[in-house]
Enzyme design. Structure first.
Site, PDB file in Angstrom:
ATOM      1  N   GLY A  18       7.186  -6.623   7.170  1.00 28.06           N
ATOM      2  CA  GLY A  18       6.004  -5.853   6.760  1.00 28.06           C
ATOM      3  C   GLY A  18       4.874  -6.819   6.412  1.00 28.06           C
ATOM      4  O   GLY A  18       4.931  -8.014   6.748  1.00 28.06           O
ATOM      5  N   ALA A  20       3.969  -8.329   3.680  1.00 24.60           N
ATOM      6  CA  ALA A  20       4.331  -9.506   2.890  1.00 24.60           C
ATOM      7  C   ALA A  20       5.137 -10.493   3.728  1.00 24.60           C
ATOM      8  O   ALA A  20       4.893 -11.705   3.704  1.00 24.60           O
ATOM      9  CB  ALA A  20       5.131  -9.085   1.653  1.00 24.60           C
ATOM     10  N   PHE A 119     -12.919   2.867  -5.583  1.00 24.96           N
ATOM     11  CA  PHE A 119     -11.550   3.357  -5.739  1.00 24.96           C
ATOM     12  C   PHE A 119     -11.310   3.555  -7.228  1.00 24.96           C
ATOM     13  O   PHE A 119     -11.994   2.933  -8.047  1.00 24.96           O
ATOM     14  CB  PHE A 119     -10.587   2.293  -5.189  1.00 24.96           C
ATOM     15  N   GLN A 238       5.392   4.646  -9.720  1.00 26.12           N
ATOM     16  CA  GLN A 238       4.200   5.488  -9.603  1.00 26.12           C
ATOM     17  C   GLN A 238       4.508   6.732  -8.771  1.00 26.12           C
ATOM     18  O   GLN A 238       5.109   6.639  -7.701  1.00 26.12           O
ATOM     19  CB  GLN A 238       3.084   4.692  -8.935  1.00 26.12           C
ATOM     20  N   HIS A 240       2.777  10.134  -6.969  1.00 31.30           N
ATOM     21  CA  HIS A 240       1.495  10.630  -6.486  1.00 31.30           C
ATOM     22  C   HIS A 240       1.489  12.153  -6.585  1.00 31.30           C
ATOM     23  O   HIS A 240       2.456  12.791  -6.169  1.00 31.30           O
ATOM     24  CB  HIS A 240       1.274  10.179  -5.039  1.00 31.30           C
ATOM     25  N   LEU A 250       1.546  11.788   2.259  1.00 31.88           N
ATOM     26  CA  LEU A 250       0.510  11.719   1.231  1.00 31.88           C
ATOM     27  C   LEU A 250      -0.759  12.459   1.651  1.00 31.88           C
ATOM     28  O   LEU A 250      -1.269  12.262   2.741  1.00 31.88           O
ATOM     29  CB  LEU A 250       0.169  10.241   1.038  1.00 31.88           C
ATOM     30  N   GLU A 253      -6.395  11.433  -2.478  1.00 30.80           N
ATOM     31  CA  GLU A 253      -7.264  11.932  -3.544  1.00 30.80           C
ATOM     32  C   GLU A 253      -8.579  12.452  -2.996  1.00 30.80           C
ATOM     33  O   GLU A 253      -9.267  13.223  -3.638  1.00 30.80           O
ATOM     34  CB  GLU A 253      -7.590  10.790  -4.529  1.00 30.80           C
ATOM     35  N   ARG A 286      -3.650  10.180 -11.865  1.00 31.30           N
ATOM     36  CA  ARG A 286      -2.500  10.610 -11.083  1.00 31.30           C
ATOM     37  C   ARG A 286      -1.361  11.158 -11.935  1.00 31.30           C
ATOM     38  O   ARG A 286      -0.788  12.196 -11.629  1.00 31.30           O
ATOM     39  CB  ARG A 286      -1.947   9.429 -10.268  1.00 31.30           C
ATOM     40  N   HIS A 351       5.870   7.169  -5.127  1.00 36.70           N
ATOM     41  CA  HIS A 351       4.892   6.533  -4.248  1.00 36.70           C
ATOM     42  C   HIS A 351       5.023   5.003  -4.208  1.00 36.70           C
ATOM     43  O   HIS A 351       4.931   4.391  -3.162  1.00 36.70           O
ATOM     44  CB  HIS A 351       3.493   6.934  -4.708  1.00 36.70           C
ATOM     45  N   GLU A 375       6.166  -5.462  -2.171  1.00 40.38           N
ATOM     46  CA  GLU A 375       6.558  -4.407  -3.103  1.00 40.38           C
ATOM     47  C   GLU A 375       7.930  -4.638  -3.728  1.00 40.38           C
ATOM     48  O   GLU A 375       8.192  -4.202  -4.844  1.00 40.38           O
ATOM     49  CB  GLU A 375       6.512  -3.028  -2.420  1.00 40.38           C
ATOM     50  N   ARG A 386      -0.045   0.594 -11.110  1.00 43.37           N
ATOM     51  CA  ARG A 386      -0.789  -0.089 -10.053  1.00 43.37           C
ATOM     52  C   ARG A 386      -2.090   0.643  -9.751  1.00 43.37           C
ATOM     53  O   ARG A 386      -2.104   1.866  -9.623  1.00 43.37           O
ATOM     54  CB  ARG A 386       0.046  -0.136  -8.775  1.00 43.37           C
ATOM     55  N   LEU A 392      -1.910  -4.031  -1.144  1.00 44.00           N
ATOM     56  CA  LEU A 392      -2.117  -4.804   0.085  1.00 44.00           C
ATOM     57  C   LEU A 392      -2.567  -6.232  -0.215  1.00 44.00           C
ATOM     58  O   LEU A 392      -2.046  -7.177   0.385  1.00 44.00           O
ATOM     59  CB  LEU A 392      -3.091  -4.070   1.024  1.00 44.00           C
TER      60      LEU A 392
HETATM   61  C1  LIG Z   1       1.558   6.332   2.138  1.00 43.42           C
HETATM   62  C2  LIG Z   1       1.224   5.048   1.433  1.00 43.42           C
HETATM   63  C3  LIG Z   1      -0.114   4.677   1.293  1.00 43.42           C
HETATM   64  C4  LIG Z   1      -0.446   3.466   0.668  1.00 43.42           C
HETATM   65  N1  LIG Z   1      -1.766   3.109   0.566  1.00 43.42           N
HETATM   66  C5  LIG Z   1      -2.093   1.909   0.023  1.00 43.42           C
HETATM   67  C6  LIG Z   1      -3.450   1.458  -0.007  1.00 43.42           C
HETATM   68  O1  LIG Z   1      -4.375   2.135   0.466  1.00 43.42           O
HETATM   69  N2  LIG Z   1      -3.729   0.252  -0.566  1.00 43.42           N
HETATM   70  C7  LIG Z   1      -2.756  -0.544  -1.082  1.00 43.42           C
HETATM   71  O2  LIG Z   1      -3.082  -1.626  -1.550  1.00 43.42           O
HETATM   72  N3  LIG Z   1      -1.462  -0.142  -1.060  1.00 43.42           N
HETATM   73  C8  LIG Z   1      -1.104   1.053  -0.516  1.00 43.42           C
HETATM   74  N4  LIG Z   1       0.221   1.442  -0.499  1.00 43.42           N
HETATM   75  C9  LIG Z   1       1.261   0.515  -0.958  1.00 43.42           C
HETATM   76  C10 LIG Z   1       1.548  -0.564   0.099  1.00 43.42           C
HETATM   77  O3  LIG Z   1       1.278  -0.061   1.373  1.00 43.42           O
HETATM   78  C11 LIG Z   1       3.002  -1.061   0.079  1.00 43.42           C
HETATM   79  O4  LIG Z   1       3.349  -1.411  -1.213  1.00 43.42           O
HETATM   80  C12 LIG Z   1       3.172  -2.271   0.977  1.00 43.42           C
HETATM   81  O5  LIG Z   1       2.701  -1.999   2.271  1.00 43.42           O
HETATM   82  C13 LIG Z   1       4.599  -2.779   1.047  1.00 43.42           C
HETATM   83  O6  LIG Z   1       4.630  -3.872   1.960  1.00 43.42           O
HETATM   84  P1  LIG Z   1       5.893  -4.822   2.074  1.00 43.42           P
HETATM   85  O7  LIG Z   1       5.546  -5.872   3.077  1.00 43.42           O
HETATM   86  O8  LIG Z   1       6.308  -5.251   0.745  1.00 43.42           O
HETATM   87  O9  LIG Z   1       7.031  -3.869   2.656  1.00 43.42           O
HETATM   88  P2  LIG Z   1       7.166  -3.041   4.015  1.00 43.42           P
HETATM   89  O10 LIG Z   1       5.915  -2.976   4.788  1.00 43.42           O
HETATM   90  O11 LIG Z   1       7.843  -1.774   3.668  1.00 43.42           O
HETATM   91  O12 LIG Z   1       8.151  -3.922   4.876  1.00 43.42           O
HETATM   92  C14 LIG Z   1       9.499  -4.091   4.527  1.00 43.42           C
HETATM   93  C15 LIG Z   1      10.175  -4.861   5.626  1.00 43.42           C
HETATM   94  O13 LIG Z   1      11.453  -5.252   5.201  1.00 43.42           O
HETATM   95  C16 LIG Z   1      12.390  -5.021   6.224  1.00 43.42           C
HETATM   96  N5  LIG Z   1      13.701  -4.808   5.582  1.00 43.42           N
HETATM   97  C17 LIG Z   1      14.001  -3.989   4.549  1.00 43.42           C
HETATM   98  N6  LIG Z   1      15.322  -4.088   4.250  1.00 43.42           N
HETATM   99  C18 LIG Z   1      15.851  -4.994   5.105  1.00 43.42           C
HETATM  100  C19 LIG Z   1      17.151  -5.520   5.305  1.00 43.42           C
HETATM  101  N7  LIG Z   1      18.194  -5.123   4.563  1.00 43.42           N
HETATM  102  N8  LIG Z   1      17.327  -6.425   6.273  1.00 43.42           N
HETATM  103  C20 LIG Z   1      16.286  -6.836   7.059  1.00 43.42           C
HETATM  104  N9  LIG Z   1      15.037  -6.364   6.912  1.00 43.42           N
HETATM  105  C21 LIG Z   1      14.824  -5.461   5.948  1.00 43.42           C
HETATM  106  C22 LIG Z   1      11.857  -3.833   6.985  1.00 43.42           C
HETATM  107  O14 LIG Z   1      12.309  -3.862   8.294  1.00 43.42           O
HETATM  108  C23 LIG Z   1      10.349  -4.073   6.910  1.00 43.42           C
HETATM  109  O15 LIG Z   1       9.956  -4.888   7.992  1.00 43.42           O
HETATM  110  C24 LIG Z   1       0.571   2.645   0.132  1.00 43.42           C
HETATM  111  C25 LIG Z   1       1.900   3.029   0.259  1.00 43.42           C
HETATM  112  C26 LIG Z   1       2.240   4.217   0.898  1.00 43.42           C
HETATM  113  C27 LIG Z   1       3.668   4.602   1.012  1.00 43.42           C
END
Ligand SMILES: Cc1cc2nc3c(=O)[nH]c(=O)nc-3n(C[C@H](O)[C@H](O)[C@H](O)COP(=O)(O)OP(=O)(O)OC[C@H]3O[C@@H](n4cnc5c(N)ncnc54)[C@H](O)[C@@H]3O)c2cc1C
Ligand code: SF4
Ligand code: FES
Lengths: 616, 304
Positions: A18, A20, A119, A238, A240, A250, A253, A286, A351, A375, A386, A392
């Site tokens: 993802g 990160a 925001f 959190q 929503h 989702l 807002e 929220r 959320h 996350e 948050r 992001l």
């Molecule tokens: C609907 C929605 C809207 C949002 N809007 C916003 C916004 O406008 N602004 C903002 O700042 N934040 C927003 N957020 C929060 C933010 O998007 C997330 O917190 C963030 O994208 C998480 O990114 P990540 O890279 O940590 O995880 P993810 O993008 O979830 O990636 C996780 C990765 O880990 C991998 N993985 C998981 N478990 C395993 C495993 N056991 N083995 C191998 N791989 C694994 C998956 O394949 C995936 O590639 C929103 C969240 C949601 C749900």
């Protein structure tokens, strides 16, 4: 990527593709490391793609990272750590512009510069966005860079557990890699690395109603926890207030911002008429709106006993189509409702998880060589709550830092101390009705406190590989019950007792329910005998992780008897700064979980943040 | 006892030692399930009863006819269709129905899915004879009126089936990655200065940037089906996204046009519009392919 070897070696392994994980991999590559991403979903399928709103970054004249830091600290209800918050806010501008330089299609101003919008909780319109699909563009732009750089991606490889040495003290342990299941071939493979970065995202599947993806099962958090890393502030989740009942999609807002109104089944505009928010009504924060909705439902005024109605029809077709067109599509596609003709059903949904794997501001955990970002981690910038648009930037800022540090760049000594050694205090009288943690005589995966006994890196990974192989064989070969009902009961219990309303008795009931799930889990088996794409097996293992995650959330919620940020306790209706300006830490402790606390760091680079009442 | 958690009296805490010992001795500590066989059977029967009751109690049900295949399992080596009766609820998507069937009848029913909101691109399927995202398809929309009696769910055509509804995406990814799908202009401004991009230009590439890599378009394309080397609509759209982005310099644009002009590039497209019809993100794919053809002609005129 297909490969038949059972052991791979890289300098750095990033678990998760993802936002990160991708940023971490790019950073490690920039630093010259041989880095690989191991991910259960192809990177572009990660849930970062679902983020709509935007990325907070102090880019413009009149704005200042210090103001962003102040807003974030206030939003966190003074449970964020200043070194982390200041790092986030100071680095977000350059990381955001970096995305632009990589071609991310941001929305633009008349003069061609990237657009920003206001925001909630921000003192300046600093949320940088790309239409209503900021996360999608961020994710794809970074994946493009990964392709460009030729970073190895093991996609559809499910990481089962970490390979960590078995020192009794987690602060002394070392991580040497991880074990993954090649989903397509069914082979188990070991990954040996000097640095492992967990970037596995959220864990919304611990609840039965969430905006999170089906794959957000908290795997990384559960693995780090069992390897001895404390889970920090897990009670802060959190919710929503406006998500669609059948899927959790989702509804932003924006609808309420434009004048959308919430009604109960009696046609009352309950936020005003029932006195929940006499001033702000639908635009209250929220958590206030979410609690009001659930109160209406529990007092019998919910529509179909489940949700409330969000009505925007009075805004008129023209305005709706002009400003809220994507909402019309969401309601139509995912709920089968025409927002121009009828109100949209909405209810609160999980959320975002503020808590997570404890790290310092370089992304490192107390286990040497083990990092976390995104996350799944808790560094902690969000504290107890948050702000929108702050996740992001966290991905790119701390993803990059973890990547650089793991690849050997010197980021300077961290100010945040980690691990059990950083404790300021130990919880001594938590009233749990059943014992949490491992069951008596449980399977060894359940008490993998540091994994193998061996100390040489190669042997540690091999030992763990053997243990995971046994785990898979056992699940495939024995007779037993299916995990799905256990998962669904766990989710129901969490939603009933550990959601926006929390009270002591309910939390205790949740612990009992979780314990019951653990016991039943002892009997799970995988019915699908196939080695090819066995999702039954993966979901079964995910359910195990969800049990651990749910338990940490509940233990934290029971321990913290105050009301702060997203954590509301019926018996404790105020923020107790004298007692609770501290982080909750839950440590697996060899299967016998321990709760302790560490100090919040409010001393910033230039000033100390003074806790104030959080009112907007 | 190191824990601060007060434990009820009857709990014995020997597990870590026991397991540690077993592990040290190199023994398997993975025991058999703790319920005995009859208890397991009873539990599984109870689950089945609950599923049956849910179907009986439902006002309306829908019948899924799902393609099954698993090269490793004797009963599934020969492709076949299985039927599952699923209780219908308003708002139910094809993906919801599949998940219900898997969780209540057959845990081996296999399909990709994650976001449930049409952003991850995992669940492009062949539903009632058309490429669609399972999560974005309302079951009720598959009938002219009311709900359909039966819904037929197959894996994407023109792709190798791995198992049940899962197809091999490797070829699709290879095509996507063959068009140098990344921003290449290295000549970016310093520090915190962004590159400028006009609103018109952003608008021009907007739809092309919405692709979620689901593969529906490729599966619907006759040309791609007959010619494995054809780049396919999604990859060409990706090339369009960069070729039209004014932030990349002219030399790069030319380089990009050379890529899509190759033997298996844009000129293979016979403007049948099937890709445009199935794209769940409403990307005007055929239009984008046509636009690139025009650009390629312009470029060639310049050099002749
Ligand atoms: C609907 C929605 C809207 C949002 N809007 C916003 C916004 O406008 N602004 C903002 O700042 N934040 C927003 N957020 C929060 C933010 O998007 C997330 O917190 C963030 O994208 C998480 O990114 P990540 O890279 O940590 O995880 P993810 O993008 O979830 O990636 C996780 C990765 O880990 C991998 N993985 C998981 N478990 C395993 C495993 N056991 N083995 C191998 N791989 C694994 C998956 O394949 C995936 O590639 C929103 C969240 C949601 C749900
Ligand atoms: S262009 Fe459309 S149909 Fe093709 S892969 Fe992208 S989103 Fe799917
Ligand atoms: S589940 Fe993600 S696109 Fe359908």
């Amino acid at each position: 990527m297909t490969n038949n070897a059972t052991m791979h070696e890289h300098d750095v392994i990033v678990v998760g593709g993802g936002g990160a994980g991708l940023r971490a991999a790019i950073a490690a590559e920039e630093e010259g490391a041989d880095v690989a991403i191991v991910t259960k979903l192809h990177p572009v399928r990660s849930h970062t793609g679902a983020a709509e709103g935007g990325i907070n970054a102090a880019l413009r004249d009149g704005d200042d990272p210090k103001d962003h830091a102040y807003d974030t600290m206030k939003g966190s209800d003074y449970l964020g750590d200043a070194p982390a918050i200041e790092t986030l806010c100071e680095t977000s501008p350059e990381e955001t512009i970096q995305l632009e330089h990589w071609g991310m299609p941001f929305s633009r101003e008349e003069d061609g510069r990237v657009s920003q919008r206001p925001f909630g909780g921000l003192s300046f319109p600093r949320t940088t966005y790309a239409g209503a699909e900021t996360g999608h563009h961020l994710l794809h732009t970074m994946y493009e860079q990964v392709v460009k750089r030729g970073v190895t991606v093991y996609d559809e490889f499910y990481v089962m557990d970490l390979a960590v040495t078995d020192h009794p003290d987690p602060d002394e342990r070392e991580c040497h890699g991880c074990i993954a299941y090649n989903i397509k071939s069914g082979d188990l493979v070991g990954f040996k690395a000097d640095g492992v970065i967990l970037a596995t995202g959220g864990d919304g599947q611990a609840f039965d109603h969430t905006t999170n993806a089906v794959a957000n099962t908290g795997d990384g958090l559960a693995m780090a926890y069992r390897a001895g890393v404390p889970v920090e502030d897990p009670e802060f989740v959190q919710f929503h207030p406006t998500t669609l009942p059948s899927t959790g999609v989702l509804i932003s807002e924006g609808v309420r911002g434009e004048g959308g109104i919430l009604y109960n089944s009696e046609g009352e505009r309950f936020l005003f008429e029932r006195g929940y928010a006499n001033n702000d009504g639908e635009l209250a924060s929220r958590d206030v709106v979410a609690r009001a909705e659930l109160t209406e439902v529990s007092e019998g005024r919910g529509v179909n006993d489940e949700y409330v109605d969000l009505d925007m029809r009075h805004l008129g077709e023209e305005r709706i189509v002009d400003r809220l067109e994507n909402i019309l599509h969401l309601a139509e596609d995912f709920e089968g409702v025409d927002g121009l003709e009828e109100p949209m059903p909405v209810k609160p949904g999980q959320h975002y998880h503020m808590g997570g794997i404890e790290t310092d501001e370089n992304g490192e955990t107390c286990v040497s060589g083990l990092y976390a970002a995104g996350e799944c981690a808790c560094v902690s910038v969000h504290g107890s709550n948050r702000l929108g648009g702050n996740a992001l930037p966290e991905l790119i800022v701390f993803g990059a830092r973890a990547g650089y540090d793991a690849a050997g760049r010197d980021l300077g000594e961290a100010r945040i101390d980690t691990g059990p050694g950083a404790r300021s205090e130990t919880e001594t009288d938590l009233d749990t009705p059943v014992s949490p943690g491992a069951l008596d005589g449980a399977e060894p995966d359940a008490v993998a406190d540091g994994g193998a006994l061996a100390t040489n890196a190669e042997a540690v990974v091999e030992d763990e590989l053997r243990r995971q192989r046994e785990r898979v064989e056992t699940l495939l070969e024995r007779d037993g019950i299916n995990h799905a009902e256990i998962r669904s009961d766990l989710q129901d219990a969490m939603t009933e007792f550990v959601n926006v309303f929390r009270e002591k008795e309910g939390l205790q009931q949740a612990l009992e329910a979780i314990r019951d799930c653990r016991e039943r889990y002892q009997n799970v088996a995988v019915a699908d005998p196939s080695r090819t794409f066995n999702t039954d097996l993966l979901h079964t293992i995910e359910t195990r992780n969800l049990i651990d995650v749910a338990e940490t959330i509940t233990l934290g919620a029971l321990a913290r008897d105050e009301f702060r940020g997203a954590h509301w306790r019926k018996e404790h209706q105020e923020r107790k700064d004298d007692e609770w300006l501290k982080h909750t830490m839950i440590s697996w402790n060899g299967g016998d979980p321990e709760v302790f606390y560490t100090d919040v760091i409010l001393e910033g680079e230039e000033k100390t943040y003074e806790p104030k009442i959080r009112s907007y | 006892m190191s824990t601060g958690i007060t434990k009820p009296e009857e709990e014995e805490e020997t597990e870590s030692q026991a397991v540690g010992a077993a592990r040290a001795a190199g023994e398997s500590a993975y025991g058999q399930a703790r319920m005995d066989e009859s208890e397991i059977d009873a539990a599984n029967e109870a689950s089945q009863r609950r599923a049956r009751r849910a179907v009986e109690d439902a006002d309306r049900t829908v019948e899924l006819k799902v393609f099954r295949y698993d090269p490793e399992v004797p009963e599934k080596e020969e492709p076949r269709f299985d039927s599952f009766t699923v209780p219908f609820a308003k708002g139910m998507t094809v993906l919801d129905a599949l998940m219900w069937a898997r969780d209540h009848y057959d845990s081996s029913l296999t399909f990709r899915h994650s976001c449930r909101q049409a952003v991850c691109g995992s669940d492009a399927l062949f539903v009632d004879g058309k490429q669609r995202l399972g999560c974005k398809t309302q079951v009720a929309d598959l009938a002219d009126e009311g709900i359909p009696g039966e819904v037929r769910i197959e894996p994407l055509p023109h792709a190798e089936v791995v198992k049940d509804l899962v197809v091999d995406m490797e070829h699709f990814y290879d095509q996507m990655e063959s068009v140098e799908p990344y921003f290449q202009d290295e000549d970016t401004p310093d520090g915190l200065n962004e590159q400028r991009q006009s609103r018109e230009n952003r608008e021009k590439i907007k739809m092309s940037t919405r692709c979620i890599w689901c593969g529906a378009c490729m599966s619907s394309c006759n040309i791609a089906a007959g010619n494995n080397e054809y780049l396919g609509p999604a990859a060409i759209n990706k090339a369009y996204r960069f070729a039209m982005d004014e932030r990349e310099g002219e030399d790069l644009t030319e380089h990009r046009l050379n890529i899509i002009e190759q033997e298996h590039g844009v000129w293979r497209c016979q403007t049948q519009f099937s890709c445009t019809e199935v794209c769940p993100k409403d990307i005007p794919l055929t239009e984008h392919i046509q636009a690139l053809k025009r650009e390629a002609v312009k470029k060639n005129l310049k050099f002749w």
